[in-house]
Design an enzyme around this catalytic site. Structure first.
Site, PDB file in Angstrom:
ATOM      1  N   ALA A 148      34.928  22.791  65.388  1.00  0.00           N
ATOM      2  CA  ALA A 148      34.539  22.453  64.009  1.00  0.00           C
ATOM      3  C   ALA A 148      34.753  23.733  63.218  1.00  0.00           C
ATOM      4  CB  ALA A 148      33.103  21.964  63.967  1.00  0.00           C
ATOM      5  N   ALA A 149      36.024  24.099  63.117  1.00  0.00           N
ATOM      6  CA  ALA A 149      36.401  25.480  62.789  1.00  0.00           C
ATOM      7  C   ALA A 149      36.301  25.839  61.310  1.00  0.00           C
ATOM      8  CB  ALA A 149      37.820  25.733  63.273  1.00  0.00           C
ATOM      9  N   PRO A 151      34.973  26.369  57.514  1.00  0.00           N
ATOM     10  CA  PRO A 151      35.986  27.105  56.750  1.00  0.00           C
ATOM     11  C   PRO A 151      36.541  28.362  57.422  1.00  0.00           C
ATOM     12  CG  PRO A 151      33.815  27.642  55.921  1.00  0.00           C
ATOM     13  CD  PRO A 151      33.599  26.604  56.978  1.00  0.00           C
ATOM     14  N   GLY A 152      36.169  28.650  58.663  1.00  0.00           N
ATOM     15  CA  GLY A 152      36.888  29.710  59.365  1.00  0.00           C
ATOM     16  C   GLY A 152      36.105  30.968  59.695  1.00  0.00           C
ATOM     17  N   GLY A 153      34.809  30.979  59.466  1.00  0.00           N
ATOM     18  CA  GLY A 153      34.012  32.176  59.764  1.00  0.00           C
ATOM     19  C   GLY A 153      34.130  32.570  61.221  1.00  0.00           C
ATOM     20  N   ASP A 199      39.929  14.698  63.675  1.00  0.00           N
ATOM     21  CA  ASP A 199      38.628  14.488  64.296  1.00  0.00           C
ATOM     22  C   ASP A 199      38.699  15.175  65.663  1.00  0.00           C
ATOM     23  OD1 ASP A 199      36.484  13.525  65.798  1.00  0.00           O
ATOM     24  OD2 ASP A 199      36.480  11.600  64.770  1.00  0.00           O
ATOM     25  N   ASP A 218      30.479  24.782  66.940  1.00  0.00           N
ATOM     26  CA  ASP A 218      29.406  24.996  65.960  1.00  0.00           C
ATOM     27  C   ASP A 218      29.314  23.669  65.216  1.00  0.00           C
ATOM     28  OD1 ASP A 218      27.537  25.885  64.205  1.00  0.00           O
ATOM     29  OD2 ASP A 218      28.885  27.150  63.052  1.00  0.00           O
ATOM     30  N   CYS A 271      23.255  24.966  63.145  1.00  0.00           N
ATOM     31  CA  CYS A 271      22.396  25.726  62.227  1.00  0.00           C
ATOM     32  C   CYS A 271      21.184  24.865  61.871  1.00  0.00           C
ATOM     33  CB  CYS A 271      23.156  26.199  60.987  1.00  0.00           C
ATOM     34  SG  CYS A 271      23.876  24.909  60.019  1.00  0.00           S
TER      35      CYS A 271
END
Lengths: 345, 173
Positions: A148-149, A151-153, A199, A218, A271
């Site tokens: 679930a990459a 926005p790339g953090g 997906d 994540d 989170c």
């Protein structure tokens, strides 16, 4: 669909324990005072046990998160970045328990508008959100899937820690967030990746099964851990919504297990402070696939608490205590759940 | 570019596209710095352009096997008509060559850097090194700022931005 099958399997337990939560008088009072849906406060009681700690958490959730950044030492040393931003009037503080974390105490202008940002020298990221990748310990040459990459953090962090020498497959379903991921990868100078907009439950068909040295999930969450950033989360979800998120997380975690190679590492994170999105997901994974996966000790010096093993009258597998929880009131971070798992067969 | 709605197909680079890219590199003083066999093209339906990525071999094979890609590797830029419009990513990757003198690079003063990143024309008083035509634009620390076009206007040498890092901000993240 996998989610429907899972929901069917745990239907009785859900109805008995998680979908019909009766808040106590005290939970109702505190919920009214702090503006929460009462079932959320009742669950806090169930996890934390004492009124003092629940009030402490509710008070901490009123304190906005400070802005924090992760310096990109692939392009610049953290000391040089610190100096450069300080010269421009930023007041900064090193986060002692994070290798690349810097807190922005005062900013003369938006932290996302500096030349240093445009040059890719840092990424704006909450401190708890930086932990899963450190805990994963990515290595050069490994095939790593970030499920679930966007926005790339964490995707950029994986390549930062491996000096752009891991082979990263970054996947996400959101077009808008994927655009941001791509932009961050390019801004921060990383090349060793491919990004797929899909997906992530389709990944076994796309990249294969048993192929990834490491998998990061994540997971999408209810956001109960980021009430400090988004107070709307106090009222935006019902127990039914929470369990929908739980089943999405569980199905994604089962997919992660499929993709991981034998002896491969999976890091699951959410989170949220909600056990439905943390320990319950891992516990149910163990109930379904206990012969192929084990929980490793998830530890980070100077921060976090153990996973809870009792919740709403249910005893989780004792190994979920090896997972790591971040609490706003104990750790000063957003609420986070992180668990490092190993595929054993 | 890219990220527009419409079907996206991934395929190998054609000979004609390789020649366009090679022509661009020669124009900035480089002789084919990347292996064309590892380049792929994303063709966006109805988009009218082709985006080019250089992807390291193992990930490249995986991308071709999957047959779909959102982005990946080094974004070389996009081909529009017969020209390559270079990316900011490419500027980042090539910038170390500015120190060697092998690549056409313009160097700006700190004031010139600020103007350039706002997408403004930079006049000669803020240019440390001026190069005619397309060049990679860097600051005095040789950090990349983007791509510019050097020309003479009203007897002054200027650098006109083609694409600058401020684009990340103006585009909205």
């Amino acid at each position: 669909m996998l989610i429907d099958r899972l929901r069917g399997m745990f239907k009785e337990e859900d109805e008995k324990l998680f979908l019909n939560i009766k808040p106590s008088e005290l939970a109702l009072k505190l919920a009214e005072k702090y503006g929460y849906k009462p079932y959320i406060v009742e669950r806090m009681y169930n996890v934390l046990g004492s009124t003092e700690e629940v009030v402490d958490l509710l008070e901490w959730n009123e304190v906005p998160m400070p802005e924090t950044v992760r310096c990109n030492d692939y392009l610049i040393s953290c000391a040089r970045l610190y100096q450069s931003l300080s010269q421009k009037g930023f007041k900064l503080s090193i986060i002692p328990w994070l290798p690349h974390g810097i807190e922005v105490i005062e900013a003369p202008f938006s932290v996302g508008a500096s030349h240093e940002y445009l040059k890719g020298y840092y990424y704006i990221q909450d401190p708890g959100s930086m932990l899963p990748v450190y805990i994963m310990e990515p290595r050069e040459g490994e095939l790593i899937v970030d499920m679930a990459a966007a926005p790339g953090g964490k995707a950029t962090q994986i390549l930062q820690l491996t000096r752009d020498r891991a082979l990263l497959v970054a996947s996400d379903i959101s077009r808008r967030r994927m655009k941001a991921l791509r932009s961050h990868m390019q801004r921060m100078g990383f090349k060793s990746y491919i990004a797929l907009r899909t997906d992530s439950r389709k990944l076994p068909r796309l990249v294969g099964t048993g192929v990834a040295d490491k998998v990061l999930l994540d997971a999408p969450s209810s956001g109960e851990g980021i009430i400090r950033k988004d107070p709307n989360r106090k009222v935006s979800r019902d127990p039914q919504d929470l369990m929908e998120v739980h089943y999405l997380q569980l199905s994604l975690l089962l997919t992660a297990l499929e993709i991981a190679s034998p002896e491969g590492i999976i890091v699951y994170a959410a989170c949220s402070t909600s056990p439905e999105e943390g320990e319950l997901v891992v516990d149910r994974l163990l109930r379904l696939k206990g012969d192929t996966v084990e929980v490793e000790t998830t530890f980070w010096e100077g921060i976090g608490s153990k996973g809870v093993t009792e919740y709403m009258g249910i005893n989780f597998d004792s190994s979920v205590s090896r997972c790591l929880r971040l609490w706003p009131h104990r750790d000063g971070t957003e609420g986070f759940f992180i668990c490092r798992l190993r595929k054993v067969k | 570019m890219q990220a527009k709605k419409g079907k996206v197909a991934v395929r190998r680079l054609s000979r004609e596209e390789a020649m366009i890219i090679s022509g661009f590199f020669r124009g900035i003083g480089l002789e084919d710095p990347y292996d064309y066999n590892n380049m792929v093209v994303l063709e966006v339906e109805g988009g009218g352009y082709y985006e080019v990525f250089y992807i390291e071999p193992r990930l490249n094979r995986l991308a071709m096997k999957i047959g779909a890609l959102y982005s990946g590797g080094l974004n070389i830029g996009y081909i529009s008509g017969q020209a390559l419009i270079p990316s900011l990513h490419l500027a980042r990757d090539l910038a170390p060559l500015c120190r060697t003198g092998k690549l056409k690079c313009s160097i700006l003063t700190p004031r010139g850097e600020a103007l350039f990143l706002y997408g403004r024309i930079v006049y000669e008083e803020n240019v440390v090194k001026w190069v005619e035509g397309v060049s990679l634009v860097v600051g005095i620390d040789y950090e990349p700022l983007g791509w510019g076009f050097g020309e003479e206007a009203r007897e002054k040498r200027i650098i006109r931005p083609i694409k600058d890092l401020g684009w990340y901000l103006r585009r909205g993240g």
